[in-house]
Every structure is written in C-alpha cells, then in structure tokens.
Scaffold this active site. Structure first.
Site, mmCIF file in Angstrom:
data_model
loop_
_atom_site.group_PDB
_atom_site.id
_atom_site.type_symbol
_atom_site.label_atom_id
_atom_site.label_comp_id
_atom_site.label_asym_id
_atom_site.label_seq_id
_atom_site.Cartn_x
_atom_site.Cartn_y
_atom_site.Cartn_z
ATOM 1 N N LEU A 1 -4.429 -2.253 4.173
ATOM 2 C CA LEU A 1 -5.033 -2.972 5.287
ATOM 3 C C LEU A 1 -5.446 -2.041 6.422
ATOM 4 O O LEU A 1 -6.311 -2.386 7.219
ATOM 5 C CB LEU A 1 -4.045 -4.023 5.813
ATOM 6 N N LYS B 1 -1.987 -14.877 -14.763
ATOM 7 C CA LYS B 1 -3.196 -15.423 -14.133
ATOM 8 C C LYS B 1 -4.391 -15.163 -15.053
ATOM 9 O O LYS B 1 -4.640 -14.018 -15.434
ATOM 10 C CB LYS B 1 -3.412 -14.735 -12.775
ATOM 11 N N ALA C 1 0.834 -1.204 0.000
ATOM 12 C CA ALA C 1 0.000 0.000 0.000
ATOM 13 C C ALA C 1 0.873 1.260 0.000
ATOM 14 O O ALA C 1 0.640 2.203 -0.773
ATOM 15 C CB ALA C 1 -0.931 -0.004 1.201
ATOM 16 N N VAL D 1 2.036 -11.155 2.218
ATOM 17 C CA VAL D 1 1.197 -12.036 1.405
ATOM 18 C C VAL D 1 0.441 -11.128 0.428
ATOM 19 O O VAL D 1 0.434 -9.923 0.591
ATOM 20 C CB VAL D 1 0.191 -12.864 2.248
#
Ligand SMILES: Cc1cc2nc3c(=O)[nH]c(=O)nc-3n(C[C@H](O)[C@H](O)[C@H](O)COP(=O)(O)OP(=O)(O)OC[C@H]3O[C@@H](n4cnc5c(N)ncnc54)[C@H](O)[C@@H]3O)c2cc1C
Length: 499
Positions: A331, A75, A12, A44
């Site tokens: 977070l 992905k 972040a 993570v």
C-alpha cells in the site's frame, strides 16, 4: 548489499521478507524487519488471484498447511451482481471458455451461434464457472492435454492477518530478525540522500544499505521521507472509502467472491472457512458514511461479527516505486481497490521484479528505471480492468451515470473499441489478465461485438452447434461428479471450527 531493512510487517512486509529469506543466505546479507504492534496492520485483503500459487511454489510452502493456517477456502472467480442494473449477474472465472477451434478463438464461434439464436451464455462453456456455480471444487490436472480438468484454475480466500502471521513464522525460521517498535525518524546520507537507517521511539537504531518501504498507506520512506509524488487516479476510480466487517456464514462457503453493485459503489462477500468477510466500497461524494453503513449491514447474509471498520483511501500510485536505495511494496507504493483482488498480486509483482533485477551495491540506475517502468505497467493494466467495470455499468444512479461519462484511459479505450468492433484482442507484453477474463467482463457488462471474425462468420452454425453441445455435456458431466467445495476443504485443509 549487506544489510537489508524492511519497514512494515503487514502482508507486504512479510511477503518481501519471506521471499528474500528464501533466496539470500545469512552470509550474503542480513534481513531485518521493523514493525509496530501499536500501529498494527490493515488486516483486509482476503481474496487472491491464481498467481498466488506461484508464490507458494517459490517459497516451497505446503499448500494445505497454508490453507489450514489461514482458514482459506478455494476461489474459482468472482460473481458480479447488479452491475448492469438490478437482477443482472455474470461470472468472471479463472480459466477459459470452451476450446479454440482451428486456432480461432472460441468466443468467436459462440458469437456466431449467438447471432443465430443460440440461447446459452458463454459461461456455460467455462468449466471453472460451471464448477463454481454448482458449489463444487477440483484441482486442475494438466496430465492430459485437453482433458476437462486441464482447464480449471483457482486461487484462495483467506484471513489476511493470519497470512501475514504465517509468513512471519516462515521468514523468522529462515533468519529474518524482527524488531518491534515505532519508527520515529528516518535517517539519510547528507550528500547522496540515500537512506541509512531508522530510529525507533525507544531510541533503538536500525541501520541498513537497502530499504523496503512496507509501511502501508503511511508510506513513511517513499513519500514522507523521499517525497516521491503521487499519481492520482481518482478521476477514473472515484471510490474513496470502505467499511469492512465479518459475519457468520449462512450456509456452506461459496467457492467464489461475490461483488454486488450498490447505489454509489459495491459490496464484497468473501467466504473463508470460519466466516464471510464483507465490505462496502463507496464514493463519499455521492454517499454519506451513515448511508454506507446501512447498505453494508443490510446486505449481510449472516449475523454480524463486531463493528464495521472504516478505511479511507485514494486510488493511484507513487510516481516511482524505487527511489534511491528504497523500494516501496504494498500500500505504500499505491492502491487499487479490491474489485479484482489484485493488491497481493501487485505485491508479488513488486517482489519478483525486484528479484529479477537484484542490484549490487552500486545500484545501477538502469535497474531502478526498468523496475519503475514495469511496475507502472502492472498498475495500469489492473487499473484498466477496474475502470472498465465502472464505465460499462448499466445502472441509473447519479454515481453510475458519472462513471459512464468518464473519459477512459487511452489503453482501455482502444481495447474496448477493438472488442466492440469484432471481438478481437491484441495482447501486450506481460499482461496479467488473459483474453478469457476480458471476454467474460466485456460480454458480462454488455459490450457485444458488432461483427464476428470473418474467418468464423463464413462457417455454418449447424456445423458448430454440435461441437458446443458436446462441450456443454462433457463439462456438466465432469462437474456433476466432483465433491462439494465444503467437502473438498474438509478433506484437504479443514481447520478447527471451520470447514
Ligand atoms: C478495503 C480494502 C480491501 C482490500 N481487499 C483486498 C483483497 O481482497 N485482496 C487483495 O489482494 N488485497 C486487498 N486489499 C489490499 C491489502 O489489504 C494490502 O495490499 C495488504 O494487506 C498489504 O498491506 P501492507 O502490508 O502494504 O500494509 P499494512 O497491512 O497496513 O502494513 C503496514 C505495516 O507497516 C507498519 N508501520 C507503519 N508505520 C510504521 C512506523 N512508523 N513504524 C513501524 N512500523 C510501521 C505497521 O505496523 C504494519 O506492520 C484491500 C485493501 C483495502 C483497503
């Protein structure tokens, strides 16, 4: 705003620093980032969604450099295993299903044929999914509208700690000053209550006129200093603990994340070039840590690398994301578990929305209010998709029965009812997930519409079937001609000892 201070140097903090350093010239404002090596970062956060490509473009990052430096793989989506009971599986792809016909949704045509015995799952009409299942890869190609490659989408799996380090190099090269040390005190203006600076354990002071709280779960500025209350969503998303550990690959890295439902939560497998990141997220009311560790380690595909790391969390967000002269990103502002790999997306949203509303020193309250309103919507949208996965499960264990019986958020309840009634969607402003995502997860978790759009229901299936067959053929032929994912990585961005 002359002095901007970012407290915290995880993904972040460094994403914020990188974005602002890309926009602001040194004579406009100074950028300082304070981080503590002693505390470290959460480390993570290996799976992303396609919006990450926009962030790279904005920063002007060479994608192959980023992928090499972070040991990234491609992905193409997420495979959900056992969510509807043992042996069930479906794919949530990036990209779309089929092509709309006469401006009507493709899935309605598929539903029509399904009702008349058509045996192919809807995933057989999604090129991204077909390519993923074959373990191949190709970049999207938008040059020819309607060509197969124009339907492809992708994101990355990468090493989160290396990503923060990569952005640190980027930001420092553009003038961001890094101060190492642990903040022991946050200083405020005695009258306005605005933040004025932080003091480190070493005694060093860092002053500023605008602050970003990127201190992770500690939320040192927004929570501990400004006291912004927490909005708790644990009644919808009851998991509250995670164990994370890496293991060696058991074969070539898959171009997708795998999420497998377990008896009181779920397990992720995220392949980077060098290893597979694994984690088990569970609800501590229904499972002990010992059992959770057993579930995690038993589910590994290769030799374990190190010991599992325990992370406890609560799901929800701060009531306001921007308070006084402080914005929380990452977070520190809230947490939604990584079932749809959305945390880095929410960080990017926080940064982009702030840039769109970039204030002058008067900090007009309307900017703050608008920012808070939009960020709340962003969190709610992600929440709804996550809650859906839990709610529409087909498993027997007490945890899953509990999830099936929950009262849904009103926005999700309406969405599920509308789809169940006739396969319809009404999109809200600024929605993240395209209809194709909802189609994949709703059908994947057995919400089958009771009726078909009447505009499609009247068309004879015999007219539609040949179109579907042609689509399947074209997509399969195209996918068969692509290089393997491992080969694509080697050619494009292979890193030492990796792909
Ligand atoms: C189990 C789990 C799995 C996840 N998986 C994914 C995923 O697959 N995809 C995804 O997008 N996201 C995922 N996330 C979220 C992702 O990890 C975070 O969003 C991301 O890493 C950003 O974290 P952060 O920078 O907010 O916090 P952190 O990485 O914790 O950084 C906090 C920073 O603040 C600093 N700090 C704190 N207190 C002080 C202090 N007193 N003084 C000085 N510095 C201080 C620390 O040193 C550190 O630099 C996952 C999260 C969890 C918990």
């Amino acid at each position: 705003m002359r002095q901007i201070v970012i407290v915290g140097g995880g993904a972040a903090g460094w994403m914020t620093a990188a974005a602002l350093s890309r926009l602001l010239k040194a004579e406009q404002a100074s950028l300082t980032l304070v981080e503590s090596d002693e505390i470290g970062i959460i480390g993570v956060g290996e799976a992303t969604i396609p919006d990450m490509l926009q962030f790279n473009l904005f920063l002007g990052i060479v994608e192959a450099d980023l992928m090499r430096a972070t040991h990234a793989t491609f992905k193409l989506g997420i495979e959900f295993v056992d969510w509807s009971g043992g042996g069930s599986r479906y794919f949530h792809p990036f990209g779309f299903h089929g092509v709309d016909i006469d401006a009507l949704d493709f899935h309605q045509y598929w539903l029509k044929c399904r009702a008349e015995g058509h045996p192919h799952p809807i995933g057989d009409y999604c090129l991204t999914e077909i390519v993923a299942r074959k373990g191949r890869f190709a970049f999207p190609d938008m040059r020819i509208a309607g060509a197969p490659a124009s339907y492809l989408r992708y994101a990355y799996h990468f090493d989160a700690a290396l990503y923060a380090a990569f952005l640190r190099r980027y930001a420092e090269a553009r003038g961001v000053r890094r101060v190492e040390g642990k903040v022991s005190e946050v200083q405020r203006h005695p009258e306005s209550g605005d933040l004025t600076g932080v003091k480190l354990v070493s005694g060093q002071a860092v002053t500023g006129d605008f602050f970003f709280d990127c201190t992770g779960f500690r939320s040192l500025l927004l929570d501990k200093t400004l006291g912004v209350p927490w909005v708790d969503w644990r009644h919808w998303l009851p998991c509250d603990a995670a164990l994370a550990v890496a293991c060696r690959h058991d074969g070539p890295p898959r171009p997708y994340t795998r999420s497998t439902a377990k008896s009181a939560g779920w397990q992720w497998k995220i392949p980077t070039q060098h290893r597979t990141g694994n984690g088990h997220i569970w609800c501590s009311e229904f499972m002990s840590e010992d059992e959770a560790t057993f579930v995690l380690t038993r589910g590994l595909d290769g030799e374990i690398m190190g010991s599992p790391r325990l992370i406890r969390f609560a799901t929800g967000h701060r009531e306001r994301f921007w308070e006084k002269n402080c914005v929380a990103i990452g977070l520190s502002s809230g947490f939604l578990e990584p079932l749809e790999s959305t945390s880095l997306y929410l960080i990017r949203q926080g940064i982009s929305r702030f840039i769109a509303l970039f204030p002058d020193s008067t900090l007009p309250p309307v900017l703050r209010d608008e920012y808070n309103r939009w960020m709340q919507k962003d969190f709610e949208q992600v929440r709804d998709l996550l809650v859906f996965h839990y709610f529409a499960n087909g498993r027997d264990e007490p945890f899953w029965q509990h999830c099936r019986n929950m009262t849904l958020p009103e926005s999700l309840r309406r969405r599920v009812e509308l789809f169940a009634a006739g396969g319809r969607f009404l999109r809200n402003e600024g929605e993240l997930f395209p209809n194709a995502s909802w189609v994949a997860v709703m059908l994947g978790q057995n919400i089958i519409p009771r009726a078909i759009d009447p505009l499609v229901a009247g068309k004879p299936a015999a007219e539609i079937e040949p179109k579907l067959a042609a689509l399947r053929r074209a997509m399969n032929e195209y996918a068969e001609g692509l290089p393997s994912h491992a080969e694509a990585l080697r050619q494009y961005c292979g890193s030492e000892a990796g792909a």
